[in-house]
Design a protein around this motif. Structure first.
Motif, PDB file in Angstrom:
ATOM      1  N   LYS A   5      15.852  43.798   4.558  1.00  0.00           N
ATOM      2  CA  LYS A   5      15.122  44.651   2.814  1.00  0.00           C
ATOM      3  C   LYS A   5      14.674  45.485   2.546  1.00  0.00           C
ATOM      4  CE  LYS A   5      16.516  39.818   1.855  1.00  0.00           C
ATOM      5  NZ  LYS A   5      17.933  38.673   1.144  1.00  0.00           N
ATOM      6  N   VAL A   6      14.255  45.406   0.933  1.00  0.00           N
ATOM      7  CA  VAL A   6      13.605  45.913   0.269  1.00  0.00           C
ATOM      8  C   VAL A   6      14.158  45.488  -0.757  1.00  0.00           C
ATOM      9  CG1 VAL A   6      14.937  48.077  -0.596  1.00  0.00           C
ATOM     10  CG2 VAL A   6      12.443  48.621  -0.140  1.00  0.00           C
ATOM     11  N   ALA A   7      12.898  44.730  -1.158  1.00  0.00           N
ATOM     12  CA  ALA A   7      12.249  44.391  -2.909  1.00  0.00           C
ATOM     13  C   ALA A   7      12.308  46.136  -3.858  1.00  0.00           C
ATOM     14  CB  ALA A   7      11.713  43.358  -2.985  1.00  0.00           C
ATOM     15  N   ILE A   8      13.400  45.921  -4.973  1.00  0.00           N
ATOM     16  CA  ILE A   8      12.767  47.391  -5.932  1.00  0.00           C
ATOM     17  C   ILE A   8      12.596  46.450  -6.856  1.00  0.00           C
ATOM     18  CG2 ILE A   8      14.229  49.188  -6.941  1.00  0.00           C
ATOM     19  CD1 ILE A   8      15.005  49.967  -4.294  1.00  0.00           C
ATOM     20  N   TYR A   9      11.407  47.332  -7.109  1.00  0.00           N
ATOM     21  CA  TYR A   9      10.326  46.340  -8.785  1.00  0.00           C
ATOM     22  C   TYR A   9      10.314  47.531  -9.964  1.00  0.00           C
ATOM     23  CZ  TYR A   9       7.513  43.410 -11.890  1.00  0.00           C
ATOM     24  OH  TYR A   9       7.411  43.224 -12.635  1.00  0.00           O
ATOM     25  N   LEU A  10      11.188  46.792 -10.865  1.00  0.00           N
ATOM     26  CA  LEU A  10      10.857  47.836 -11.966  1.00  0.00           C
ATOM     27  C   LEU A  10      10.572  47.049 -13.391  1.00  0.00           C
ATOM     28  CD1 LEU A  10      14.759  47.800 -11.597  1.00  0.00           C
ATOM     29  CD2 LEU A  10      13.324  49.501 -11.144  1.00  0.00           C
ATOM     30  N   SER A  36      20.451  49.773   3.969  1.00  0.00           N
ATOM     31  CA  SER A  36      21.678  49.809   3.386  1.00  0.00           C
ATOM     32  C   SER A  36      22.327  49.604   1.708  1.00  0.00           C
ATOM     33  CB  SER A  36      22.767  48.808   4.094  1.00  0.00           C
ATOM     34  OG  SER A  36      21.960  47.463   4.330  1.00  0.00           O
ATOM     35  N   GLN A  37      22.904  49.210   1.170  1.00  0.00           N
ATOM     36  CA  GLN A  37      22.459  49.036   0.220  1.00  0.00           C
ATOM     37  C   GLN A  37      22.981  47.442  -0.285  1.00  0.00           C
ATOM     38  OE1 GLN A  37      26.084  51.145  -2.418  1.00  0.00           O
ATOM     39  NE2 GLN A  37      25.082  50.189  -4.767  1.00  0.00           N
ATOM     40  N   GLU A  38      23.273  46.599   0.684  1.00  0.00           N
ATOM     41  CA  GLU A  38      23.917  44.855   0.868  1.00  0.00           C
ATOM     42  C   GLU A  38      21.687  44.588   1.063  1.00  0.00           C
ATOM     43  OE1 GLU A  38      25.694  46.867   3.086  1.00  0.00           O
ATOM     44  OE2 GLU A  38      27.220  47.380   1.667  1.00  0.00           O
ATOM     45  N   GLY A  39      21.051  45.918   1.309  1.00  0.00           N
ATOM     46  CA  GLY A  39      20.062  45.853   1.952  1.00  0.00           C
ATOM     47  C   GLY A  39      18.380  45.196   0.432  1.00  0.00           C
ATOM     48  N   ILE A  40      19.710  45.959  -0.731  1.00  0.00           N
ATOM     49  CA  ILE A  40      18.239  46.046  -1.228  1.00  0.00           C
ATOM     50  C   ILE A  40      19.050  44.990  -2.417  1.00  0.00           C
ATOM     51  CG2 ILE A  40      18.149  47.964  -2.974  1.00  0.00           C
ATOM     52  CD1 ILE A  40      19.507  50.375  -1.160  1.00  0.00           C
ATOM     53  N   GLY A  69      12.351  38.065   5.688  1.00  0.00           N
ATOM     54  CA  GLY A  69      14.002  39.233   5.155  1.00  0.00           C
ATOM     55  C   GLY A  69      13.714  39.824   4.480  1.00  0.00           C
ATOM     56  N   TYR A  70      12.275  40.470   4.180  1.00  0.00           N
ATOM     57  CA  TYR A  70      11.545  41.887   3.573  1.00  0.00           C
ATOM     58  C   TYR A  70      10.607  41.935   4.215  1.00  0.00           C
ATOM     59  CZ  TYR A  70      14.112  40.799  -0.317  1.00  0.00           C
ATOM     60  OH  TYR A  70      14.813  39.919  -1.500  1.00  0.00           O
ATOM     61  N   ASP A  71      10.848  43.729   4.691  1.00  0.00           N
ATOM     62  CA  ASP A  71       9.833  44.454   4.761  1.00  0.00           C
ATOM     63  C   ASP A  71       8.692  45.470   4.573  1.00  0.00           C
ATOM     64  OD1 ASP A  71      11.993  46.232   5.097  1.00  0.00           O
ATOM     65  OD2 ASP A  71      12.050  46.816   7.325  1.00  0.00           O
ATOM     66  N   ALA A  72       9.847  45.548   3.077  1.00  0.00           N
ATOM     67  CA  ALA A  72       9.213  47.362   2.253  1.00  0.00           C
ATOM     68  C   ALA A  72       9.451  46.299   0.622  1.00  0.00           C
ATOM     69  CB  ALA A  72       9.612  48.313   2.753  1.00  0.00           C
ATOM     70  N   VAL A  73       8.454  46.741  -0.508  1.00  0.00           N
ATOM     71  CA  VAL A  73       8.485  46.882  -1.886  1.00  0.00           C
ATOM     72  C   VAL A  73       8.293  48.251  -2.141  1.00  0.00           C
ATOM     73  CG1 VAL A  73       7.386  46.150  -3.834  1.00  0.00           C
ATOM     74  CG2 VAL A  73       7.588  43.854  -1.712  1.00  0.00           C
ATOM     75  N   TYR A  74       9.061  48.768  -2.941  1.00  0.00           N
ATOM     76  CA  TYR A  74       9.298  49.896  -3.444  1.00  0.00           C
ATOM     77  C   TYR A  74       8.818  49.906  -5.175  1.00  0.00           C
ATOM     78  CZ  TYR A  74      11.889  52.877   0.493  1.00  0.00           C
ATOM     79  OH  TYR A  74      11.793  53.468   1.256  1.00  0.00           O
ATOM     80  N   ALA A  75       8.811  50.266  -5.819  1.00  0.00           N
ATOM     81  CA  ALA A  75       7.833  50.796  -6.735  1.00  0.00           C
ATOM     82  C   ALA A  75       7.703  52.067  -7.501  1.00  0.00           C
ATOM     83  CB  ALA A  75       6.797  49.749  -7.390  1.00  0.00           C
TER      84      ALA A  75
END
Length: 142
Positions: A5-10, A36-40, A69-75
Protein backbone atom coordinates in the motif's frame (compact mmCIF):
# COMPACT_ATOMS: atom_id res chain seq x y z
CA UNK A 1 6.44 -9.79 -4.19
CA UNK A 2 3.94 -7.20 -5.42
CA UNK A 3 3.27 -3.70 -4.24
CA UNK A 4 1.68 -3.29 -0.85
CA UNK A 5 0.00 0.00 0.00
CA UNK A 6 0.98 3.64 -0.40
CA UNK A 7 0.26 6.32 2.19
CA UNK A 8 -0.51 9.64 0.51
CA UNK A 9 0.04 12.55 2.88
CA UNK A 10 -1.73 15.83 2.12
CA UNK A 11 -1.13 19.02 4.09
CA UNK A 12 -1.74 22.73 3.77
CA UNK A 13 -0.79 25.14 6.56
CA UNK A 14 -3.98 27.13 6.03
CA UNK A 15 -7.39 25.61 5.36
CA UNK A 16 -7.43 25.43 1.57
CA UNK A 17 -9.75 22.87 0.01
CA UNK A 18 -8.59 23.79 -3.51
CA UNK A 19 -4.91 23.12 -2.65
CA UNK A 20 -5.78 19.88 -0.87
CA UNK A 21 -7.82 18.69 -3.86
CA UNK A 22 -4.98 19.60 -6.24
CA UNK A 23 -2.50 17.57 -4.16
CA UNK A 24 -4.93 14.65 -3.89
CA UNK A 25 -5.66 14.47 -7.62
CA UNK A 26 -2.02 14.71 -8.65
CA UNK A 27 -0.73 12.17 -6.13
CA UNK A 28 -3.65 9.80 -6.81
CA UNK A 29 -2.83 9.89 -10.52
CA UNK A 30 0.81 9.07 -9.80
CA UNK A 31 -0.05 6.38 -7.24
CA UNK A 32 -2.38 4.62 -9.69
CA UNK A 33 0.64 4.10 -11.96
CA UNK A 34 2.05 1.73 -9.31
CA UNK A 35 -0.77 0.71 -6.97
CA UNK A 36 -4.36 -0.47 -7.14
CA UNK A 37 -7.00 1.97 -5.90
CA UNK A 38 -7.56 -0.30 -2.88
CA UNK A 39 -3.87 0.08 -1.98
CA UNK A 40 -4.00 3.87 -1.72
CA UNK A 41 -4.65 5.45 1.69
CA UNK A 42 -5.00 9.20 2.24
CA UNK A 43 -3.90 11.11 5.33
CA UNK A 44 -5.13 14.72 5.31
CA UNK A 45 -3.95 17.52 7.63
CA UNK A 46 -5.65 20.62 6.23
CA UNK A 47 -4.83 23.75 8.22
CA UNK A 48 -1.80 22.40 10.10
CA UNK A 49 1.75 23.73 10.05
CA UNK A 50 4.56 21.28 9.33
CA UNK A 51 6.10 22.54 12.58
CA UNK A 52 3.14 21.13 14.53
CA UNK A 53 4.32 17.76 15.84
CA UNK A 54 0.79 16.79 16.88
CA UNK A 55 -0.85 16.80 13.44
CA UNK A 56 -3.56 14.13 13.77
CA UNK A 57 -3.38 12.62 10.28
CA UNK A 58 0.44 12.63 10.31
CA UNK A 59 0.49 10.79 13.65
CA UNK A 60 -2.18 8.38 12.40
CA UNK A 61 -0.13 7.72 9.27
CA UNK A 62 3.03 7.02 11.30
CA UNK A 63 1.06 4.57 13.45
CA UNK A 64 -0.28 2.74 10.41
CA UNK A 65 3.17 2.65 8.80
CA UNK A 66 4.58 1.01 11.95
CA UNK A 67 1.85 -1.65 11.79
CA UNK A 68 3.12 -2.66 8.35
CA UNK A 69 1.59 -3.30 4.97
CA UNK A 70 2.97 -0.15 3.32
CA UNK A 71 5.96 0.21 1.06
CA UNK A 72 5.79 3.94 0.21
CA UNK A 73 4.73 7.41 1.31
CA UNK A 74 3.84 10.00 -1.34
CA UNK A 75 3.77 13.75 -0.70
CA UNK A 76 3.82 16.76 -3.01
CA UNK A 77 7.07 17.88 -1.39
CA UNK A 78 9.09 16.95 1.67
CA UNK A 79 8.10 20.12 3.53
CA UNK A 80 4.51 18.82 3.57
CA UNK A 81 5.73 16.04 5.85
CA UNK A 82 8.08 18.15 7.97
CA UNK A 83 9.61 21.62 8.04
CA UNK A 84 12.77 20.24 9.67
CA UNK A 85 15.43 19.06 7.26
CA UNK A 86 17.14 16.94 9.91
CA UNK A 87 13.83 15.29 10.88
CA UNK A 88 13.18 14.61 7.20
CA UNK A 89 16.39 12.59 6.98
CA UNK A 90 15.62 10.81 10.28
CA UNK A 91 12.09 9.99 9.11
CA UNK A 92 13.33 8.69 5.76
CA UNK A 93 15.99 6.53 7.44
CA UNK A 94 13.51 5.14 9.99
CA UNK A 95 10.92 4.28 7.36
CA UNK A 96 13.53 2.76 5.07
CA UNK A 97 14.52 0.35 7.87
CA UNK A 98 10.96 -0.97 7.56
CA UNK A 99 11.07 -1.12 3.75
CA UNK A 100 9.06 2.08 3.29
CA UNK A 101 10.35 4.71 0.87
CA UNK A 102 9.33 8.37 0.65
CA UNK A 103 8.53 9.89 -2.75
CA UNK A 104 7.90 13.53 -3.59
CA UNK A 105 6.57 14.99 -6.81
CA UNK A 106 9.09 16.29 -9.35
CA UNK A 107 7.08 18.87 -11.29
CA UNK A 108 9.79 19.43 -13.91
CA UNK A 109 9.85 15.75 -14.88
CA UNK A 110 6.21 14.99 -13.93
CA UNK A 111 7.21 11.98 -11.86
CA UNK A 112 7.58 10.81 -8.29
CA UNK A 113 11.17 11.06 -7.04
CA UNK A 114 12.50 9.05 -4.13
CA UNK A 115 13.78 10.96 -1.12
CA UNK A 116 17.13 9.25 -0.79
CA UNK A 117 20.52 9.31 0.77
CA UNK A 118 21.78 12.44 -0.97
CA UNK A 119 18.65 14.32 0.09
CA UNK A 120 19.24 13.24 3.69
CA UNK A 121 22.83 14.53 3.68
CA UNK A 122 21.78 17.83 2.10
CA UNK A 123 18.90 18.13 4.57
CA UNK A 124 21.26 17.68 7.52
CA UNK A 125 23.60 20.31 6.13
CA UNK A 126 20.76 22.77 5.54
CA UNK A 127 19.55 22.37 9.12
CA UNK A 128 23.01 23.30 10.39
CA UNK A 129 23.05 26.61 8.46
CA UNK A 130 21.45 29.65 10.04
CA UNK A 131 19.61 31.18 7.08
CA UNK A 132 18.16 34.61 7.86
CA UNK A 133 14.42 35.03 7.39
CA UNK A 134 12.88 37.96 5.44
CA UNK A 135 12.79 40.26 8.46
CA UNK A 136 16.44 39.58 9.30
CA UNK A 137 17.39 40.18 5.65
CA UNK A 138 15.70 43.59 5.77
CA UNK A 139 17.76 44.45 8.86
CA UNK A 140 20.94 43.27 7.14
CA UNK A 141 20.22 45.17 3.92
CA UNK A 142 19.11 48.28 5.77
Amino acid sequence: MGKKKVAIYLRSSVKDSHEMQRQKELLMKKALEQYSQEGICFFDDDGYSALDDKRPAFLNMLGELKEGGYDAVYAIEMRRLTASASYASELAAELLKNGIRIFTYDKKEDRMREFGEVDAVVASLLDSIDIPDDEEMEDING
